[in-house]
Design a protein around this motif. Sequence first.
Motif, PDB file in Angstrom:
ATOM      1  N   VAL A 206       0.784  -1.240  -0.043  1.00 45.30           N
ATOM      2  CA  VAL A 206       0.028  -0.106  -0.084  1.00 45.30           C
ATOM      3  C   VAL A 206       1.040   1.237   0.022  1.00 45.30           C
ATOM      4  O   VAL A 206       0.770   2.234  -0.703  1.00 45.30           O
ATOM      5  CB  VAL A 206      -0.948  -0.004   1.188  1.00 45.30           C
ATOM      6  CG1 VAL A 206      -1.714   1.382   1.537  1.00 45.30           C
ATOM      7  CG2 VAL A 206      -2.021  -1.138   1.095  1.00 45.30           C
ATOM      8  N   PHE A 207       2.009   1.222   0.708  1.00 46.67           N
ATOM      9  CA  PHE A 207       2.857   2.361   0.926  1.00 46.67           C
ATOM     10  C   PHE A 207       3.298   2.737  -0.465  1.00 46.67           C
ATOM     11  O   PHE A 207       3.499   3.735  -1.101  1.00 46.67           O
ATOM     12  CB  PHE A 207       3.886   2.086   2.019  1.00 46.67           C
ATOM     13  CG  PHE A 207       5.112   2.727   1.690  1.00 46.67           C
ATOM     14  CD1 PHE A 207       5.369   4.176   2.059  1.00 46.67           C
ATOM     15  CD2 PHE A 207       6.395   2.190   1.417  1.00 46.67           C
ATOM     16  CE1 PHE A 207       6.384   4.716   1.914  1.00 46.67           C
ATOM     17  CE2 PHE A 207       7.584   2.758   1.158  1.00 46.67           C
ATOM     18  CZ  PHE A 207       7.753   4.389   1.546  1.00 46.67           C
ATOM     19  N   ALA A 208       3.975   1.308  -1.191  1.00 44.56           N
ATOM     20  CA  ALA A 208       4.455   1.480  -2.408  1.00 44.56           C
ATOM     21  C   ALA A 208       3.712   2.056  -3.559  1.00 44.56           C
ATOM     22  O   ALA A 208       3.745   2.617  -4.510  1.00 44.56           O
ATOM     23  CB  ALA A 208       5.250   0.288  -2.870  1.00 44.56           C
ATOM     24  N   ALA A 209       2.230   1.416  -3.411  1.00 43.42           N
ATOM     25  CA  ALA A 209       1.248   1.923  -4.382  1.00 43.42           C
ATOM     26  C   ALA A 209       1.000   3.380  -4.372  1.00 43.42           C
ATOM     27  O   ALA A 209       0.714   3.923  -5.413  1.00 43.42           O
ATOM     28  CB  ALA A 209       0.116   1.067  -4.051  1.00 43.42           C
ATOM     29  N   GLY A 210       0.921   4.120  -3.079  1.00 42.09           N
ATOM     30  CA  GLY A 210       0.945   5.381  -2.890  1.00 42.09           C
ATOM     31  C   GLY A 210       1.903   6.169  -3.740  1.00 42.09           C
ATOM     32  O   GLY A 210       1.711   7.077  -4.554  1.00 42.09           O
TER      33      GLY A 210
ATOM     34  N   LEU B 238       6.433  15.292   2.626  1.00 36.70           N
ATOM     35  CA  LEU B 238       6.966  13.849   3.330  1.00 36.70           C
ATOM     36  C   LEU B 238       7.373  13.823   4.689  1.00 36.70           C
ATOM     37  O   LEU B 238       7.122  13.146   5.360  1.00 36.70           O
ATOM     38  CB  LEU B 238       8.202  13.648   2.298  1.00 36.70           C
ATOM     39  CG  LEU B 238       8.845  12.410   2.662  1.00 36.70           C
ATOM     40  CD1 LEU B 238       8.105  10.877   2.747  1.00 36.70           C
ATOM     41  CD2 LEU B 238      10.131  12.157   1.896  1.00 36.70           C
ATOM     42  N   ALA B 239       7.977  14.925   5.136  1.00 41.72           N
ATOM     43  CA  ALA B 239       8.523  15.108   6.565  1.00 41.72           C
ATOM     44  C   ALA B 239       7.082  15.277   7.438  1.00 41.72           C
ATOM     45  O   ALA B 239       7.319  14.500   8.597  1.00 41.72           O
ATOM     46  CB  ALA B 239       9.270  16.068   6.885  1.00 41.72           C
ATOM     47  N   LEU B 240       6.195  15.691   6.882  1.00 42.56           N
ATOM     48  CA  LEU B 240       4.863  15.831   7.927  1.00 42.56           C
ATOM     49  C   LEU B 240       4.232  14.698   7.869  1.00 42.56           C
ATOM     50  O   LEU B 240       3.834  14.110   9.097  1.00 42.56           O
ATOM     51  CB  LEU B 240       3.928  16.960   7.076  1.00 42.56           C
ATOM     52  CG  LEU B 240       2.694  17.143   7.833  1.00 42.56           C
ATOM     53  CD1 LEU B 240       2.851  17.979   9.309  1.00 42.56           C
ATOM     54  CD2 LEU B 240       1.827  18.228   7.022  1.00 42.56           C
ATOM     55  N   THR B 241       4.218  14.173   6.846  1.00 43.60           N
ATOM     56  CA  THR B 241       3.555  12.500   6.916  1.00 43.60           C
ATOM     57  C   THR B 241       4.144  11.579   7.641  1.00 43.60           C
ATOM     58  O   THR B 241       3.689  10.647   8.272  1.00 43.60           O
ATOM     59  CB  THR B 241       2.821  12.132   5.414  1.00 43.60           C
ATOM     60  OG1 THR B 241       4.331  12.007   4.630  1.00 43.60           O
ATOM     61  CG2 THR B 241       1.847  13.202   5.054  1.00 43.60           C
ATOM     62  N   ALA B 242       5.274  11.516   7.469  1.00 46.01           N
ATOM     63  CA  ALA B 242       6.353  10.682   8.063  1.00 46.01           C
ATOM     64  C   ALA B 242       6.288  10.814   9.573  1.00 46.01           C
ATOM     65  O   ALA B 242       6.567   9.730  10.151  1.00 46.01           O
ATOM     66  CB  ALA B 242       7.760  10.591   7.460  1.00 46.01           C
ATOM     67  N   SER B 243       6.195  11.881   9.919  1.00 42.84           N
ATOM     68  CA  SER B 243       6.339  12.256  11.392  1.00 42.84           C
ATOM     69  C   SER B 243       4.941  11.544  12.089  1.00 42.84           C
ATOM     70  O   SER B 243       5.002  11.784  13.211  1.00 42.84           O
ATOM     71  CB  SER B 243       6.403  13.921  11.611  1.00 42.84           C
ATOM     72  OG  SER B 243       7.708  14.272  10.865  1.00 42.84           O
ATOM     73  N   ALA B 244       3.835  11.187  11.292  1.00 43.61           N
ATOM     74  CA  ALA B 244       2.798  10.943  12.022  1.00 43.61           C
ATOM     75  C   ALA B 244       2.714   9.201  11.856  1.00 43.61           C
ATOM     76  O   ALA B 244       1.946   8.605  12.937  1.00 43.61           O
ATOM     77  CB  ALA B 244       1.497  11.299  11.183  1.00 43.61           C
ATOM     78  N   LEU B 245       3.655   8.636  11.583  1.00 34.99           N
ATOM     79  CA  LEU B 245       3.646   7.119  11.462  1.00 34.99           C
ATOM     80  C   LEU B 245       3.719   6.402  12.856  1.00 34.99           C
ATOM     81  O   LEU B 245       2.772   5.393  13.087  1.00 34.99           O
ATOM     82  CB  LEU B 245       4.871   6.480  10.632  1.00 34.99           C
ATOM     83  CG  LEU B 245       4.582   6.630   9.023  1.00 34.99           C
ATOM     84  CD1 LEU B 245       6.159   6.444   8.297  1.00 34.99           C
ATOM     85  CD2 LEU B 245       3.465   6.000   8.633  1.00 34.99           C
ATOM     86  N   TRP B 246       4.394   6.966  13.696  1.00 33.99           N
ATOM     87  CA  TRP B 246       4.792   6.387  14.756  1.00 33.99           C
ATOM     88  C   TRP B 246       3.351   6.406  15.862  1.00 33.99           C
ATOM     89  O   TRP B 246       3.240   5.559  16.760  1.00 33.99           O
ATOM     90  CB  TRP B 246       5.805   6.715  15.865  1.00 33.99           C
ATOM     91  CG  TRP B 246       5.554   8.259  16.263  1.00 33.99           C
ATOM     92  CD1 TRP B 246       5.826   9.633  15.457  1.00 33.99           C
ATOM     93  CD2 TRP B 246       4.967   8.870  17.601  1.00 33.99           C
ATOM     94  NE1 TRP B 246       5.396  10.613  16.157  1.00 33.99           N
ATOM     95  CE2 TRP B 246       4.902  10.039  17.405  1.00 33.99           C
ATOM     96  CE3 TRP B 246       4.766   8.074  18.772  1.00 33.99           C
ATOM     97  CZ2 TRP B 246       4.384  10.921  18.412  1.00 33.99           C
ATOM     98  CZ3 TRP B 246       4.185   8.720  19.970  1.00 33.99           C
ATOM     99  CH2 TRP B 246       4.004  10.141  19.833  1.00 33.99           C
TER     100      TRP B 246
ATOM    101  N   LEU C 277      -0.229   7.736   2.541  1.00 36.29           N
ATOM    102  CA  LEU C 277      -0.017   9.255   2.035  1.00 36.29           C
ATOM    103  C   LEU C 277       1.574   9.567   2.097  1.00 36.29           C
ATOM    104  O   LEU C 277       2.032  10.380   1.384  1.00 36.29           O
ATOM    105  CB  LEU C 277      -0.519  10.058   3.394  1.00 36.29           C
ATOM    106  CG  LEU C 277      -2.043   9.970   3.337  1.00 36.29           C
ATOM    107  CD1 LEU C 277      -2.415  10.713   4.790  1.00 36.29           C
ATOM    108  CD2 LEU C 277      -2.356  10.883   2.312  1.00 36.29           C
ATOM    109  N   VAL C 278       2.389   8.720   3.095  1.00 46.26           N
ATOM    110  CA  VAL C 278       3.721   8.818   2.960  1.00 46.26           C
ATOM    111  C   VAL C 278       4.310   8.482   1.486  1.00 46.26           C
ATOM    112  O   VAL C 278       5.263   9.137   0.917  1.00 46.26           O
ATOM    113  CB  VAL C 278       4.417   8.036   3.690  1.00 46.26           C
ATOM    114  CG1 VAL C 278       5.769   8.026   3.761  1.00 46.26           C
ATOM    115  CG2 VAL C 278       4.159   8.488   5.459  1.00 46.26           C
TER     116      VAL C 278
END
Length: 430
Positions: free
Chosen positions: A273-277, A305-313, A327-328
């Motif tokens: 899913v991540f790669a599909a985005g 990218l920085a904003l969305t990656a910061s929400a993963l955790w 989204l990432v």
Amino acid sequence: MASTVTSEKNKAATQARPGYGRLLRTRGAWTFLLPGFAARQPFAMLTLSIVLLVQHTTGSYGAAGAAAAVTGVSMALFAPYSGRLADRYGQRAVLLPGVLVHALSGLTLTALALAHAPLWALFVAAVPTGASVPQIGPMVRARWGVKLKDSPLMSTAAAFESVTDELTFVVGPLLATALCTAVAPAAGLMTEAALTLIGGLLFAAQKSTQPAVHADGEHARVRHASALRIPGVRVLIVTFLGIGSVFGGMQVSLAAFTESIGRPGLNGVLYGVFAAGNMISGLVCGAIAWKVTPQRRLLVGYAGLALTASALWTAHSALLLAGLGLLVGMCIAPALITGYTLVEGLVPAGARTEAFTWLTGAVALGQAAAVTVAGQLEDRFWGGAGFLVPMGGTVLALVTLLALRSRLATHPRGRTVARGVGHRVPVTVD
């Protein structure tokens, strides 16, 4: 007279709106695209296959991440040298021995892991495995440069290659997870070695489309100068290191998260899913005739990218993690595409394969560091703690990019090509 004017207008309109259909009709393109896709597919399987195999034999994500990291560091260090050799002697001369070494070293690493060899022995085998990873993506991009030269289709080609890369990262993790969980823990790495050998040999056989090796003075001076000496390339390397931290952090953390909730089979699906985005946004980027400069596109895309990656955790369910991963992924493609597009304006033609491999190597190095740190976090803290790594990597890279963005300004010599992508006359790299 009127018909001539109309014809010229139609031609100009076509050139202003380059698309995938026109790109794929480029004469001779399919002769390297199909074998190139087959040859790059194993690259998306390598890190995850090592992680799943070593974690199975050692029971530690830290050890698995460390073994994968050694492979990534080795690739990052040797990839630019491989690109420089390809610029100097031709792609075929580098590929033929490279795929043979990679297949043999990958099988050796598999055998050592199954024999429960000490970790240092896995590290020893991981070095040639990473060092010999064939740089198919940069080589395909260099072949597009030969085919398209100063065409505005170069930007579309950069987008197409990013989409192709991400398609492999949709298929690769799914295939690696399925093989390692449903067949045998070693099946992923063994399949990766076999596919690399077969695909690499098929790609190397396409001699007619590889960039020519020139011996004249101007090309020789460019060819022997390192692309690393160009300030803009160094800024892009830092940027791509941050992207690599996302790939590495996601691979280890998704595997740990899905195991912690008792559904390890979801690992490949979530990564897909991540790669599909990434793939979807890459398709969109390539279809747009951009009026915004590549430098500004990179800044905006990387901030997203920085904003969305910061929400993963913060994700505590597979569904939420899938949405955030999507989204990432959608933010990664614009950054990758724009970075590769900027190379066309920053680097002379005779050093571009090396420049592309520097960027690919930076992704691998960032991925290697990320799998190591994320593996330690997963072992010592909660399942999903490794998602802090993509946040840290992208934020640090964004700060660097903002501070040094002026070094990405291109100064093309001669005619400027539409959409900021040009083919400069080769000059000595100072």
